[in-house]
Design a protein around this motif. Structure first.
Motif, PDB file in Angstrom:
ATOM      1  N   GLU A   3       8.337 -43.301 146.326  1.00 62.43           N
ATOM      2  CA  GLU A   3       7.568 -44.284 145.561  1.00 62.43           C
ATOM      3  C   GLU A   3       6.553 -43.597 144.651  1.00 62.43           C
ATOM      4  O   GLU A   3       6.354 -44.017 143.509  1.00 62.43           O
ATOM      5  N   LEU A   4       5.918 -42.548 145.146  1.00 62.90           N
ATOM      6  CA  LEU A   4       4.992 -41.791 144.303  1.00 62.90           C
ATOM      7  C   LEU A   4       5.733 -41.146 143.139  1.00 62.90           C
ATOM      8  O   LEU A   4       5.289 -41.216 141.988  1.00 62.90           O
ATOM      9  N   GLN A  41       2.228 -45.098 150.833  1.00 62.27           N
ATOM     10  CA  GLN A  41       3.202 -44.989 149.753  1.00 62.27           C
ATOM     11  C   GLN A  41       4.122 -43.827 150.087  1.00 62.27           C
ATOM     12  O   GLN A  41       3.667 -42.751 150.461  1.00 62.27           O
ATOM     13  N   SER A  68       6.492 -43.679 140.539  1.00 64.54           N
ATOM     14  CA  SER A  68       5.319 -44.190 139.832  1.00 64.54           C
ATOM     15  C   SER A  68       4.789 -43.212 138.797  1.00 64.54           C
ATOM     16  O   SER A  68       4.312 -43.612 137.746  1.00 64.54           O
TER      17      SER A  68
END
Length: 302
Positions: A279-280, A275, A283
């Motif tokens: 993207e982290l 990831q 999220s």
């Protein structure tokens, strides 16, 4: 100024769980080993999540699922998940974390206070084992019914969902498992959970015989086949549970990554499987937190 990004929820956790059970059938419930995975499950579109006792044992404590985990161990993970993710959380409460109805009552009250939507309680005895391992022992039927009655009487949220699990199928056969679940439903359990059912017809039999929703544990590498939601729906199963799927995949990914770094002296070969930082951030809502933090300090500077 608070930095929380948790959405407001108009109903109790138990009410949200009951709504999810009504709007999706079978309701797919996926295991979330931590708050981060709970958010990932939410973003994938799931309507409910699960905290596995075996997951707490292996993931949080690094020990086997043999009755070693205590109530406070579970509550720590429950609070971390429910504080950040609004999805209704079902919690594996094992045998109630104690030998008496008083322990079960305390467990029930504590889980509700920690934000759980449902609890699963089983009829194993003593040092419990994974439901898909041999040599399981179960308590007497009256003792299991007492566990359910204690949980029902203790729930401060009347919508809190109580799931009765029996492990009697493997050692005592289908009729004993049916009798146990029927007695638990009569005592106030909301959902029936026959563990380690070996085939689809078995689930169909339980659904026909019992006046409550049936939960199917579709765990990997166990006694139950990897049935699809369509197959489960045809057997009138109400809930499909995947307790440790992401956890197993996460562990395998970690093993591969550690091996590659040790072998190659770099993580380059593993980048495509990772990831990304962005993207982290997306999220976990990093940029929302950052904006609020910037606004907070801007206000102080003014």
């Amino acid at each position: 100024m608070a930095l929380s990004t948790r959405p407001s929820a108009p109903a109790s956790a138990g009410a949200r769980m009951r709504l999810a059970m009504q709007t999706e059938r079978p309701l797919q419930i996926v295991g979330a080993i931590n708050a981060n995975h709970a958010l990932l499950a939410q973003q994938a579109g799931f309507q409910a999540i699960y905290l596995s006792g075996g997951g707490v044992a292996a993931g949080s404590l690094g020990v086997p699922d043999l009755g070693i985990v205590g109530l406070e161990d579970v509550l720590t993970d429950v609070r971390r998940i429910t504080e950040i993710c609004p999805l209704p959380l079902t919690v594996d409460a094992d045998t109630g974390f104690g030998a008496s109805a008083f322990n079960v009552a305390r467990t029930t009250r504590s889980l509700i206070a920690a934000g759980a939507a449902a609890m699963q309680i089983e009829d194993q005895a003593g040092a419990k084992r994974c439901g898909h391992r041999p040599n399981k022992e179960v308590v007497t039927l009256p003792e299991m019914v007492d566990r359910i009655k204690a949980a029902v009487d203790a729930r401060s949220d009347p919508e809190f969902v109580i799931i009765a699990r029996t492990d009697a199928l493997a050692s005592q056969g289908r009729q004993s498992a049916l009798d146990r679940l029927a007695a638990c439903i009569e005592a106030g359990a909301d959902v029936a959970f026959p563990e380690a059912v070996p085939d689809l017809e078995g689930f169909r039999d339980f659904a026909r015989a019992l006046p409550a929703p049936i939960l199917a544990n579709i765990t990997e590498f166990g006694q139950t086949p990897m049935l699809t939601v369509d197959e489960l729906a045809a057997a009138d199963v109400a809930i499909a549970l995947y307790p440790l799927s992401a956890f197993r995949a996460m562990n395998r990914a970690a093993q591969r990554t550690y091996a590659a770094i040790r072998r190659d002296g770099t993580q380059r070969a593993m980048l495509d499987e990772m990831q990304t930082r962005m993207e982290l951030y997306e999220s976990i809502g990093y940029f929302t937190y950052e904006e609020k933090l910037d606004a907070l300090y801007a206000g102080k500077a003014a």
